[in-house]
Design a protein around this motif. Structure first.
Motif, PDB file in Angstrom:
ATOM      1  N   PRO A  81     -93.048 -83.536 -38.117  1.00 33.49           N
ATOM      2  CA  PRO A  81     -92.195 -83.352 -39.015  1.00 33.49           C
ATOM      3  C   PRO A  81     -93.430 -84.980 -40.501  1.00 33.49           C
ATOM      4  CG  PRO A  81     -90.503 -85.022 -37.460  1.00 33.49           C
ATOM      5  CD  PRO A  81     -91.547 -84.292 -37.543  1.00 33.49           C
ATOM      6  N   THR A  82     -93.355 -85.003 -41.314  1.00 32.49           N
ATOM      7  CA  THR A  82     -94.426 -85.742 -42.231  1.00 32.49           C
ATOM      8  C   THR A  82     -93.087 -86.848 -42.545  1.00 32.49           C
ATOM      9  OG1 THR A  82     -93.878 -83.849 -44.335  1.00 32.49           O
ATOM     10  CG2 THR A  82     -96.048 -83.901 -42.546  1.00 32.49           C
ATOM     11  N   ASP A  83     -92.158 -86.539 -43.007  1.00 34.94           N
ATOM     12  CA  ASP A  83     -90.188 -87.598 -43.573  1.00 34.94           C
ATOM     13  C   ASP A  83     -91.737 -88.700 -42.986  1.00 34.94           C
ATOM     14  OD1 ASP A  83     -88.020 -88.017 -44.981  1.00 34.94           O
ATOM     15  OD2 ASP A  83     -88.503 -89.017 -43.376  1.00 34.94           O
ATOM     16  N   PRO A  84     -91.519 -90.119 -43.477  1.00 37.59           N
ATOM     17  CA  PRO A  84     -91.369 -91.087 -42.618  1.00 37.59           C
ATOM     18  C   PRO A  84     -90.643 -91.542 -41.820  1.00 37.59           C
ATOM     19  CG  PRO A  84     -92.255 -91.212 -44.842  1.00 37.59           C
ATOM     20  CD  PRO A  84     -91.698 -90.045 -44.847  1.00 37.59           C
ATOM     21  N   LEU A  85     -89.790 -91.714 -42.453  1.00 36.92           N
ATOM     22  CA  LEU A  85     -87.780 -92.150 -40.798  1.00 36.92           C
ATOM     23  C   LEU A  85     -88.227 -91.359 -39.980  1.00 36.92           C
ATOM     24  CD1 LEU A  85     -84.885 -94.329 -42.134  1.00 36.92           C
ATOM     25  CD2 LEU A  85     -85.302 -92.025 -40.160  1.00 36.92           C
ATOM     26  N   VAL A  86     -88.177 -89.676 -40.322  1.00 34.86           N
ATOM     27  CA  VAL A  86     -88.329 -88.761 -39.286  1.00 34.86           C
ATOM     28  C   VAL A  86     -89.444 -88.954 -38.248  1.00 34.86           C
ATOM     29  CG1 VAL A  86     -87.850 -86.693 -38.849  1.00 34.86           C
ATOM     30  CG2 VAL A  86     -86.896 -87.487 -40.269  1.00 34.86           C
ATOM     31  N   TYR A  87     -90.293 -89.278 -38.715  1.00 33.56           N
ATOM     32  CA  TYR A  87     -91.597 -89.005 -38.055  1.00 33.56           C
ATOM     33  C   TYR A  87     -91.683 -90.598 -36.991  1.00 33.56           C
ATOM     34  CZ  TYR A  87     -96.675 -90.424 -36.932  1.00 33.56           C
ATOM     35  OH  TYR A  87     -97.685 -90.719 -36.083  1.00 33.56           O
ATOM     36  N   ARG A  88     -90.780 -91.484 -37.116  1.00 32.29           N
ATOM     37  CA  ARG A  88     -91.543 -92.799 -36.409  1.00 32.29           C
ATOM     38  C   ARG A  88     -90.251 -92.339 -35.319  1.00 32.29           C
ATOM     39  NH1 ARG A  88     -95.631 -93.970 -38.234  1.00 32.29           N
ATOM     40  NH2 ARG A  88     -96.326 -95.216 -39.994  1.00 32.29           N
ATOM     41  N   LEU A  89     -89.207 -91.147 -35.593  1.00 35.63           N
ATOM     42  CA  LEU A  89     -88.031 -91.381 -34.916  1.00 35.63           C
ATOM     43  C   LEU A  89     -88.937 -90.448 -33.469  1.00 35.63           C
ATOM     44  CD1 LEU A  89     -85.171 -91.192 -36.813  1.00 35.63           C
ATOM     45  CD2 LEU A  89     -85.258 -92.757 -35.240  1.00 35.63           C
ATOM     46  N   TYR A  90     -90.392 -89.596 -34.303  1.00 38.71           N
ATOM     47  CA  TYR A  90     -91.087 -88.420 -33.479  1.00 38.71           C
ATOM     48  C   TYR A  90     -91.529 -89.351 -32.099  1.00 38.71           C
ATOM     49  CZ  TYR A  90     -89.482 -84.245 -35.140  1.00 38.71           C
ATOM     50  OH  TYR A  90     -88.926 -82.878 -34.636  1.00 38.71           O
ATOM     51  N   GLU A  91     -92.274 -90.560 -33.275  1.00 42.31           N
ATOM     52  CA  GLU A  91     -92.976 -91.549 -32.580  1.00 42.31           C
ATOM     53  C   GLU A  91     -92.363 -92.076 -31.262  1.00 42.31           C
ATOM     54  OE1 GLU A  91     -96.456 -94.745 -34.502  1.00 42.31           O
ATOM     55  OE2 GLU A  91     -93.950 -94.914 -35.285  1.00 42.31           O
ATOM     56  N   VAL A  92     -91.139 -92.166 -32.172  1.00 39.71           N
ATOM     57  CA  VAL A  92     -90.360 -93.548 -30.609  1.00 39.71           C
ATOM     58  C   VAL A  92     -90.652 -92.687 -29.409  1.00 39.71           C
ATOM     59  CG1 VAL A  92     -87.791 -94.207 -29.703  1.00 39.71           C
ATOM     60  CG2 VAL A  92     -89.128 -95.022 -31.902  1.00 39.71           C
ATOM     61  N   VAL A  93     -89.422 -92.015 -29.273  1.00 47.15           N
ATOM     62  CA  VAL A  93     -89.878 -90.597 -28.523  1.00 47.15           C
ATOM     63  C   VAL A  93     -91.349 -90.327 -28.341  1.00 47.15           C
ATOM     64  CG1 VAL A  93     -88.801 -88.040 -27.540  1.00 47.15           C
ATOM     65  CG2 VAL A  93     -87.815 -89.810 -29.550  1.00 47.15           C
ATOM     66  N   GLY A  94     -92.133 -90.031 -28.700  1.00 47.78           N
ATOM     67  CA  GLY A  94     -93.511 -89.869 -27.882  1.00 47.78           C
ATOM     68  C   GLY A  94     -94.465 -91.261 -27.818  1.00 47.78           C
ATOM     69  N   VAL A  95     -93.751 -92.213 -28.377  1.00 51.52           N
ATOM     70  CA  VAL A  95     -94.499 -93.949 -27.621  1.00 51.52           C
ATOM     71  C   VAL A  95     -93.590 -93.739 -25.708  1.00 51.52           C
ATOM     72  CG1 VAL A  95     -94.906 -96.580 -27.572  1.00 51.52           C
ATOM     73  CG2 VAL A  95     -96.086 -94.241 -29.230  1.00 51.52           C
ATOM     74  N   THR A  99     -90.951 -93.396 -20.638  1.00 48.05           N
ATOM     75  CA  THR A  99     -90.901 -94.420 -20.076  1.00 48.05           C
ATOM     76  C   THR A  99     -88.846 -93.822 -20.430  1.00 48.05           C
ATOM     77  OG1 THR A  99     -92.026 -96.368 -21.268  1.00 48.05           O
ATOM     78  CG2 THR A  99     -89.554 -96.925 -20.457  1.00 48.05           C
ATOM     79  N   LEU A 100     -88.662 -93.937 -21.301  1.00 48.29           N
ATOM     80  CA  LEU A 100     -86.122 -93.742 -21.206  1.00 48.29           C
ATOM     81  C   LEU A 100     -85.881 -92.733 -19.663  1.00 48.29           C
ATOM     82  CD1 LEU A 100     -86.277 -93.095 -25.095  1.00 48.29           C
ATOM     83  CD2 LEU A 100     -85.509 -95.275 -23.398  1.00 48.29           C
ATOM     84  N   LYS A 101     -86.932 -91.671 -19.705  1.00 48.61           N
ATOM     85  CA  LYS A 101     -87.042 -91.194 -18.827  1.00 48.61           C
ATOM     86  C   LYS A 101     -87.124 -91.730 -17.490  1.00 48.61           C
ATOM     87  CE  LYS A 101     -88.638 -86.380 -16.723  1.00 48.61           C
ATOM     88  NZ  LYS A 101     -88.081 -86.755 -15.876  1.00 48.61           N
ATOM     89  N   GLU A 102     -88.259 -92.259 -17.116  1.00 52.44           N
ATOM     90  CA  GLU A 102     -88.117 -93.000 -16.142  1.00 52.44           C
ATOM     91  C   GLU A 102     -86.669 -93.661 -15.867  1.00 52.44           C
ATOM     92  OE1 GLU A 102     -90.145 -93.818 -13.409  1.00 52.44           O
ATOM     93  OE2 GLU A 102     -90.844 -91.454 -14.158  1.00 52.44           O
ATOM     94  N   VAL A 103     -86.723 -94.891 -16.632  1.00 51.63           N
ATOM     95  CA  VAL A 103     -86.030 -95.606 -16.469  1.00 51.63           C
ATOM     96  C   VAL A 103     -84.124 -95.000 -16.379  1.00 51.63           C
ATOM     97  CG1 VAL A 103     -84.136 -97.938 -17.533  1.00 51.63           C
ATOM     98  CG2 VAL A 103     -87.177 -97.432 -17.847  1.00 51.63           C
ATOM     99  N   ILE A 104     -84.234 -93.726 -17.424  1.00 48.36           N
ATOM    100  CA  ILE A 104     -82.610 -93.611 -17.124  1.00 48.36           C
ATOM    101  C   ILE A 104     -82.682 -93.281 -15.713  1.00 48.36           C
ATOM    102  CG2 ILE A 104     -80.972 -91.309 -18.039  1.00 48.36           C
ATOM    103  CD1 ILE A 104     -82.294 -92.224 -20.390  1.00 48.36           C
ATOM    104  N   GLN A 105     -83.283 -92.124 -15.396  1.00 46.37           N
ATOM    105  CA  GLN A 105     -83.598 -91.708 -13.911  1.00 46.37           C
ATOM    106  C   GLN A 105     -83.335 -92.394 -13.244  1.00 46.37           C
ATOM    107  OE1 GLN A 105     -86.567 -88.626 -14.201  1.00 46.37           O
ATOM    108  NE2 GLN A 105     -84.764 -86.997 -14.735  1.00 46.37           N
ATOM    109  N   GLU A 106     -83.939 -93.759 -12.576  1.00 44.77           N
ATOM    110  CA  GLU A 106     -84.149 -95.044 -11.594  1.00 44.77           C
ATOM    111  C   GLU A 106     -82.502 -95.037 -11.672  1.00 44.77           C
ATOM    112  OE1 GLU A 106     -85.894 -98.592 -11.831  1.00 44.77           O
ATOM    113  OE2 GLU A 106     -87.288 -97.989 -11.062  1.00 44.77           O
ATOM    114  N   LYS A 107     -81.859 -95.310 -13.256  1.00 45.39           N
ATOM    115  CA  LYS A 107     -80.891 -95.897 -12.913  1.00 45.39           C
ATOM    116  C   LYS A 107     -80.030 -94.769 -12.277  1.00 45.39           C
ATOM    117  CE  LYS A 107     -81.396 -99.891 -16.092  1.00 45.39           C
ATOM    118  NZ  LYS A 107     -80.693-100.721 -16.414  1.00 45.39           N
ATOM    119  N   PHE A 108     -79.936 -93.551 -13.132  1.00 44.53           N
ATOM    120  CA  PHE A 108     -78.738 -93.110 -13.150  1.00 44.53           C
ATOM    121  C   PHE A 108     -78.719 -91.488 -11.654  1.00 44.53           C
ATOM    122  CE2 PHE A 108     -77.919 -94.345 -17.144  1.00 44.53           C
ATOM    123  CZ  PHE A 108     -76.540 -94.458 -17.579  1.00 44.53           C
ATOM    124  N   GLY A 109     -80.035 -91.326 -11.605  1.00 37.93           N
ATOM    125  CA  GLY A 109     -81.045 -89.844 -10.481  1.00 37.93           C
ATOM    126  C   GLY A 109     -81.520 -89.305 -11.835  1.00 37.93           C
TER     127      GLY A 109
END
Length: 147
Positions: A81-95, A99-109
Protein backbone atom coordinates in the motif's frame (compact mmCIF):
# COMPACT_ATOMS: atom_id res chain seq x y z
CA UNK A 1 -29.46 -5.68 -0.97
CA UNK A 2 -26.27 -3.63 -0.73
CA UNK A 3 -22.69 -4.90 -0.69
CA UNK A 4 -20.03 -4.30 1.96
CA UNK A 5 -18.48 -1.40 0.00
CA UNK A 6 -21.78 0.50 -0.17
CA UNK A 7 -22.46 -0.38 3.48
CA UNK A 8 -19.10 1.11 4.49
CA UNK A 9 -19.71 4.26 2.46
CA UNK A 10 -23.10 4.79 4.16
CA UNK A 11 -21.67 4.13 7.63
CA UNK A 12 -18.77 6.54 7.15
CA UNK A 13 -21.10 9.21 5.72
CA UNK A 14 -23.40 8.89 8.76
CA UNK A 15 -20.43 8.94 11.14
CA UNK A 16 -19.05 12.11 9.55
CA UNK A 17 -22.45 13.79 9.37
CA UNK A 18 -22.97 13.19 13.10
CA UNK A 19 -19.39 14.23 14.01
CA UNK A 20 -18.68 10.88 15.68
CA UNK A 21 -15.49 8.93 16.28
CA UNK A 22 -15.07 5.15 16.34
CA UNK A 23 -14.04 5.50 19.98
CA UNK A 24 -17.30 7.33 20.86
CA UNK A 25 -19.50 4.89 18.95
CA UNK A 26 -17.74 1.92 20.54
CA UNK A 27 -18.05 3.40 24.03
CA UNK A 28 -21.73 4.30 23.57
CA UNK A 29 -22.55 0.83 22.23
CA UNK A 30 -20.29 -1.11 24.61
CA UNK A 31 -18.18 -2.48 21.75
CA UNK A 32 -14.45 -2.50 21.12
CA UNK A 33 -13.79 0.46 18.82
CA UNK A 34 -11.23 -1.64 16.91
CA UNK A 35 -13.68 -4.49 16.27
CA UNK A 36 -16.48 -2.03 15.50
CA UNK A 37 -14.31 -0.23 12.93
CA UNK A 38 -13.30 -3.50 11.30
CA UNK A 39 -16.94 -4.62 11.01
CA UNK A 40 -18.00 -1.23 9.63
CA UNK A 41 -15.17 -1.36 7.08
CA UNK A 42 -16.47 -4.75 5.94
CA UNK A 43 -13.75 -7.05 7.27
CA UNK A 44 -15.84 -8.80 9.96
CA UNK A 45 -19.47 -9.84 10.20
CA UNK A 46 -21.53 -8.47 13.06
CA UNK A 47 -23.87 -10.62 15.14
CA UNK A 48 -27.51 -9.55 14.67
CA UNK A 49 -27.76 -7.63 17.96
CA UNK A 50 -24.57 -5.66 17.24
CA UNK A 51 -25.57 -4.93 13.63
CA UNK A 52 -28.95 -3.68 14.81
CA UNK A 53 -27.37 -1.51 17.53
CA UNK A 54 -24.90 0.04 15.07
CA UNK A 55 -27.49 0.84 12.41
CA UNK A 56 -29.99 2.19 14.96
CA UNK A 57 -27.30 4.37 16.55
CA UNK A 58 -26.27 5.79 13.16
CA UNK A 59 -29.83 6.07 11.86
CA UNK A 60 -29.24 3.70 8.95
CA UNK A 61 -31.66 1.27 7.34
CA UNK A 62 -32.17 -2.46 7.24
CA UNK A 63 -30.01 -2.89 4.12
CA UNK A 64 -26.96 -1.67 6.06
CA UNK A 65 -27.92 -3.93 8.96
CA UNK A 66 -28.16 -6.93 6.61
CA UNK A 67 -24.79 -6.08 5.04
CA UNK A 68 -23.17 -5.78 8.49
CA UNK A 69 -24.37 -9.30 9.32
CA UNK A 70 -23.14 -10.79 6.04
CA UNK A 71 -19.98 -12.88 6.12
CA UNK A 72 -17.14 -10.98 4.46
CA UNK A 73 -14.80 -12.20 1.79
CA UNK A 74 -11.47 -11.09 3.22
CA UNK A 75 -9.58 -10.06 0.14
CA UNK A 76 -7.23 -7.13 0.08
CA UNK A 77 -4.93 -5.66 -2.51
CA UNK A 78 -1.74 -7.72 -2.57
CA UNK A 79 0.40 -4.78 -3.69
CA UNK A 80 2.31 -2.85 -1.04
CA UNK A 81 0.00 0.00 0.00
CA UNK A 82 0.98 3.62 -0.48
CA UNK A 83 -0.93 5.06 2.48
CA UNK A 84 1.93 5.99 4.85
CA UNK A 85 0.39 4.52 8.01
CA UNK A 86 -0.61 1.22 6.38
CA UNK A 87 2.73 1.06 4.55
CA UNK A 88 4.60 1.42 7.86
CA UNK A 89 2.70 -1.54 9.28
CA UNK A 90 3.77 -3.56 6.22
CA UNK A 91 7.29 -2.33 6.88
CA UNK A 92 7.12 -3.54 10.50
CA UNK A 93 6.05 -6.99 9.34
CA UNK A 94 8.63 -6.96 6.55
CA UNK A 95 11.47 -6.05 8.90
CA UNK A 96 10.33 -7.93 12.02
CA UNK A 97 8.07 -10.69 10.63
CA UNK A 98 10.74 -13.38 10.62
CA UNK A 99 11.90 -12.24 14.08
CA UNK A 100 8.35 -12.50 15.45
CA UNK A 101 7.98 -15.94 13.87
CA UNK A 102 11.22 -17.16 15.46
CA UNK A 103 10.41 -15.75 18.91
CA UNK A 104 6.80 -16.96 18.91
CA UNK A 105 7.76 -20.45 17.74
CA UNK A 106 10.61 -20.63 20.25
CA UNK A 107 8.18 -19.83 23.07
CA UNK A 108 5.14 -21.80 21.84
CA UNK A 109 6.34 -24.36 19.32
CA UNK A 110 5.47 -24.80 15.65
CA UNK A 111 2.24 -22.94 14.93
CA UNK A 112 0.56 -19.61 14.27
CA UNK A 113 -1.26 -16.82 16.04
CA UNK A 114 -4.96 -16.89 15.29
CA UNK A 115 -6.58 -13.90 13.62
CA UNK A 116 -9.97 -15.50 14.35
CA UNK A 117 -9.67 -15.97 18.12
CA UNK A 118 -8.11 -12.53 18.32
CA UNK A 119 -8.44 -9.07 19.80
CA UNK A 120 -6.57 -5.85 19.16
CA UNK A 121 -6.26 -2.59 21.06
CA UNK A 122 -4.91 0.75 19.88
CA UNK A 123 -3.75 3.13 22.60
CA UNK A 124 -2.10 6.53 22.73
CA UNK A 125 0.82 7.06 25.10
CA UNK A 126 1.64 10.70 25.62
CA UNK A 127 5.36 11.40 25.53
CA UNK A 128 7.17 14.76 25.60
CA UNK A 129 9.39 13.56 22.73
CA UNK A 130 6.31 12.76 20.63
CA UNK A 131 3.21 10.72 21.35
CA UNK A 132 3.51 6.94 20.93
CA UNK A 133 1.18 4.39 19.34
CA UNK A 134 0.71 1.19 21.31
CA UNK A 135 -0.72 -1.73 19.32
CA UNK A 136 -1.66 -4.83 21.28
CA UNK A 137 -2.34 -7.92 19.18
CA UNK A 138 -3.78 -10.74 21.26
CA UNK A 139 -4.29 -14.00 19.37
CA UNK A 140 -4.73 -17.59 20.46
CA UNK A 141 -1.77 -19.81 19.60
CA UNK A 142 -2.72 -22.60 17.19
CA UNK A 143 -0.14 -25.40 17.02
CA UNK A 144 0.41 -27.29 13.81
CA UNK A 145 -0.65 -30.91 14.23
CA UNK A 146 0.94 -34.03 12.87
CA UNK A 147 -1.04 -37.08 11.82
Amino acid sequence: MIDKVTMTEQIIAAKLEKGLTWEKIGKDLGMSPVWLTSACLGMNSAPAEKAEAITEYLGLGTEVCTALKAYPTKIWDQAVPTDPLVYRLYEVVGVYGETLKEVIQEKFGDGIMSAIDFSMEVDKIEDPKGDRVLLTLNGKFLPYKSW
